[in-house]
Design a protein around this motif. Structure first.
Motif, mmCIF file in Angstrom:
data_model
loop_
_atom_site.group_PDB
_atom_site.id
_atom_site.type_symbol
_atom_site.label_atom_id
_atom_site.label_comp_id
_atom_site.label_asym_id
_atom_site.label_seq_id
_atom_site.Cartn_x
_atom_site.Cartn_y
_atom_site.Cartn_z
ATOM 1 N N ILE A 227 -1.381 -0.540 -0.689
ATOM 2 C CA ILE A 227 -1.579 -1.800 0.030
ATOM 3 C C ILE A 227 -2.218 -1.534 1.389
ATOM 4 C CG2 ILE A 227 -0.416 -3.757 1.133
ATOM 5 C CD1 ILE A 227 1.722 -3.560 -1.068
ATOM 6 N N ARG A 228 -1.741 -0.519 2.076
ATOM 7 C CA ARG A 228 -2.277 -0.187 3.400
ATOM 8 C C ARG A 228 -3.762 0.170 3.301
ATOM 9 N NH1 ARG A 228 1.073 3.409 4.398
ATOM 10 N NH2 ARG A 228 2.673 1.975 5.150
ATOM 11 N N GLU A 229 -4.130 0.933 2.294
ATOM 12 C CA GLU A 229 -5.533 1.296 2.106
ATOM 13 C C GLU A 229 -6.358 0.055 1.764
ATOM 14 O OE1 GLU A 229 -8.324 4.194 -0.720
ATOM 15 O OE2 GLU A 229 -6.142 4.240 -0.905
ATOM 16 N N PHE A 230 -5.820 -0.798 0.892
ATOM 17 C CA PHE A 230 -6.489 -2.051 0.513
ATOM 18 C C PHE A 230 -6.735 -2.921 1.745
ATOM 19 C CE2 PHE A 230 -5.693 -6.590 -0.368
ATOM 20 C CZ PHE A 230 -6.711 -6.877 -1.272
ATOM 21 N N ALA A 231 -5.768 -2.919 2.658
ATOM 22 C CA ALA A 231 -5.828 -3.792 3.835
ATOM 23 C C ALA A 231 -6.557 -3.155 5.008
ATOM 24 C CB ALA A 231 -4.416 -4.195 4.244
ATOM 25 N N GLY A 232 -7.225 -2.029 4.798
ATOM 26 C CA GLY A 232 -8.020 -1.426 5.853
ATOM 27 C C GLY A 232 -7.225 -0.627 6.852
#
Length: 343
Positions: A227-232
């Protein structure tokens, strides 16, 4: 006096299909012939006997709060609707004159009643309601889509709007039942990028087919990092919980970026969170979002039309009224997603 078929939920997983009189209407009321009426997860509170909306003996009321159909009779004071009009029905019936009613939030009225819970609802052949509760549906919209456009899609449209979803949004949705699936459609249509989370593989596959940009099992040890990677790197701008589970509340709050917002949609009697780390330090906003203001319905229809949203995809099973016992048993066992009575 003519009779109609209607469904009642007396509790303890009992379902009764009864023949009852067709209701008589008053001057400002209409009679709607119901063509489609959805089962909702909140109906299971009636099915079990612990109604989430109380007030009077729910056993005496026809269940169903997501109906659509055709106007077949109008009261003498009704001027804006006529026989033959296709309509959906707004579930909250308020006094009509208080501040909340006049701002379009009938369900906040101190005297409000709720279709299917504290007054007769739509799981029947006919429904009597005040004309002000009718939602005119456009030509070409099926009754099935019209029924889904209210509580299921309309509620999540309103939640996404409150989150301010736009083309820069990174939205997480926990729980991919009918509400979460509708939220995926709404958030995507508004321009957001969506990560959908559910422990059930079939629901994750369905969310992917609806356009979710990332689909995760929340039990996966790497889910938070993904999720953190998805959210930049910083976190989600917004989140919606449709599960009602405390573990989901915490996961969503942890995943939010500073100044993020969380909409709680799934019913929950209680939860446990960490206010200091999850809210105060990050300046996060948490709010409840239940249903939609009646004035929002025009925009709900506009979004559906503009983005050619196929709401019928959300209905995995349809039933006749006389099959109500089977319908609720299968819905309770999660053998269906959105289940709809059709005629």
């Amino acid at each position: 006096m003519s009779k109609m078929t209607a469904v009642f939920l007396p509790g303890n997983k009992q379902v009764e299909v009864r023949a009852v009189p067709v209701p008589e209407i008053g001057p400002d009321e209409v009679l709607v012939e119901i063509k489609a009426s959805c089962i909702c997860r909140s109906d299971l509170s009636l099915y079990y006997g612990n109604a989430v909306i109380s007030g009077g003996d729910s056993n005496q009321f026809v269940c169903g709060h997501e109906p659509a159909g055709v106007v077949v009779r109008v009261g003498e004071a009704v001027t804006e609707f006529a026989e033959g009009d296709d309509v959906a029905v707004y579930l909250g019936v308020g006094c009509g004159v208080c501040h909340h009613c006049r701002t379009g939030h009938f369900y906040l009225c101190a005297k409000w009643k709720c279709l299917g819970f504290t007054m007769d609802g739509g799981n029947a052949e006919f429904l009597r309601v005040p004309a002000r509760n009718l939602l005119r549906t456009p030509k070409g919209m099926s009754h099935l889509a019209a029924a889904i456009s209210t509580d299921a899609f309309g509620t999540l449209f309103s939640a996404a709007r409150k989150l301010g979803v736009n083309g820069l949004s990174r939205i997480g949705i926990w729980g991919m039942g009918p509400m979460g699936a509708a939220g995926t459609l709404a958030a995507k249509a508004m321009g957001g990028r969506v990560v959908a989370l559910d422990p059930i593989a079939e629901r994750r596959d369905f969310a992917r087919s609806l356009g979710a940009d990332l689909v995760l099992d929340p039990r996966d040890a790497s889910a938070a990092d993904q999720i953190r990677e998805f959210a930049g790197g910083e976190g989600l701008t917004g989140a919606v919980d449709c599960s009602g589970q405390s573990v989901a509340h915490n996961m969503a709050l942890d995943a939010l970026a500073p100044m993020g917002k969380l909409a709680l949609v799934g019913e929950a009697a209680s939860t446990t969170i960490k206010p200091s780390d999850q809210l105060i330090r990050k300046q996060v906003t948490v709010f409840g979002s239940w249903y939609f203001g009646i004035d929002e319905y025009a925009d709900i229809l506009r979004l559906i039309e503009t983005h050619a949203i196929d709401l019928e995809r959300l209905a995995t099973h349809t039933f006749a009224l006389h099959e109500a016992e089977t319908a609720f048993r299968m819905f309770d066992a999660r053998e269906t997603e959105k289940a709809v009575f059709v005629r």
